[in-house]
Design an enzyme around this catalytic site. Structure first.
Site, mmCIF file in Angstrom:
data_model
loop_
_atom_site.group_PDB
_atom_site.id
_atom_site.type_symbol
_atom_site.label_atom_id
_atom_site.label_comp_id
_atom_site.label_asym_id
_atom_site.label_seq_id
_atom_site.Cartn_x
_atom_site.Cartn_y
_atom_site.Cartn_z
ATOM 1 N N SER A 165 0.820 -1.221 0.000
ATOM 2 C CA SER A 165 0.000 0.000 0.000
ATOM 3 C C SER A 165 0.853 1.270 0.000
ATOM 4 C CB SER A 165 -0.984 -0.011 1.161
ATOM 5 O OG SER A 165 -0.391 0.560 2.272
ATOM 6 N N ASP A 166 2.177 1.134 0.118
ATOM 7 C CA ASP A 166 3.028 2.336 0.086
ATOM 8 C C ASP A 166 4.386 1.999 -0.536
ATOM 9 O OD1 ASP A 166 3.913 4.918 0.466
ATOM 10 O OD2 ASP A 166 4.424 4.619 2.579
ATOM 11 N N LEU A 167 4.348 1.604 -1.788
ATOM 12 C CA LEU A 167 5.597 1.173 -2.439
ATOM 13 C C LEU A 167 6.420 2.392 -2.884
ATOM 14 C CD1 LEU A 167 7.264 -1.254 -3.250
ATOM 15 C CD2 LEU A 167 6.089 -1.279 -5.438
#
Ligand SMILES: Nc1ncnc2c1ncn2[C@@H]1O[C@H](COP(=O)(O)OP(=O)(O)O)[C@@H](O)[C@H]1O
Ligand SMILES: [Mg+2]
Length: 236
Positions: A165-167
């Protein structure tokens, strides 16, 4: 593995640690007092490196981002023990380990429940690395092989349906010939689908451009193209 309750805390850990685990493991002061706190490793001050008797660990406290952070820095609304962020990330990381994906090995997690809210923490094994991808891209010398390996690694996760969800580039750790992804808070297993997979790639692109202050369409084009081509080639 299931969480169990000890006073106000819910705890979850690897089976071999069940007899040893203490709520104090999740307090920085516990490790500081023993001279086992090796340092901080996060801009937000939420990740600590610990030299435990069982090896080097990273202890991470969950802090809120965005607007909610103004209401509370680290309190989350309780909707049941299995919905807690640290437990969800622990379970997801366990699954990634069974799939032999290059991600942190979860050690233990704690949820401190008070009424409507909870605070939570996660301990994972430290991944030895030379630098983050975020650090790497600010350097003069860039190597296509490294960018390709990042693309390939993302594809390995995507093939198993792992949505990050936060690459961003700081959540990609580099070694000579291996890349690890970290920070799986709010990650999910989904049915593989180009739509959400591309969202991960777009998120990474924005962060690469922001950190390097260069454009993936201009200065970085050969490197960014190498990453995305390799990613596509390894998607199944
Ligand atoms: N398992 C790990 N092994 C090594 N370093 C880690 C590990 N997990 C986190 N770190 C380090 O701590 C930093 C912050 O951790 P991260 O999980 O990304 O949390 P956040 O971005 O929410 O602060 C990372 O950028 C990395 O440098
Ligand atoms: Mg991070």
């Amino acid at each position: 593995m299931n969480p169990f309750k000890k006073n106000n805390n819910w705890l979850l850990c690897q089976p071999e640690l069940t007899d040893d685990i203490e709520a104090a493991w999740f307090e920085q002061s516990h490790w500081l007092n023993q001279g086992r706190l090796l340092g901080a490793n996060s801009g937000r001050g939420s990740a600590w490196i610990i030299k435990s008797e069982h090896g080097k660990w990273v202890l991470r406290h969950y802090f809120r981002g965005g607007l909610y952070a103004k209401v509370s820095r680290d309190k989350y609304l309780w909707t049941g023990v299995n919905n807690c962020r640290a437990f969800k990330e622990f379970q997801l990381l366990s699954k990634l380990q069974t799939w032999q994906l290059p991600a942190p090995n979860p050690v233990a997690a704690r949820v401190n429940h008070h009424g409507l809210f909870y605070r939570n923490d996660l301990i994972m094994a430290q991944i030895m690395h030379q630098q983050t991808f975020g650090q790497y891209i600010t350097k003069k010398e860039q190597d296509l092989t490294t960018w390709r390996l990042v693309g390939k690694t993302i594809a390995l996760f995507h093939n198993k349906g792992v949505f990050h969800s936060d690459l961003n580039a700081n959540n990609v750790l580099l070694n000579e010939d291996q890349v690890h992804l970290i920070d799986f808070d709010k990650g999910q297993i989904k049915t593989p689908n180009t739509h959400w997979q591309l969202k991960n790639i777009q998120r990474l692109k924005r962060s690469v451009e922001k950190i390097s202050q260069q454009s993936c369409q201009k200065e970085l084009k050969p490197y960014w193209d190498a990453l995305t081509t390799s990613w596509q080639q390894h998607l199944t």
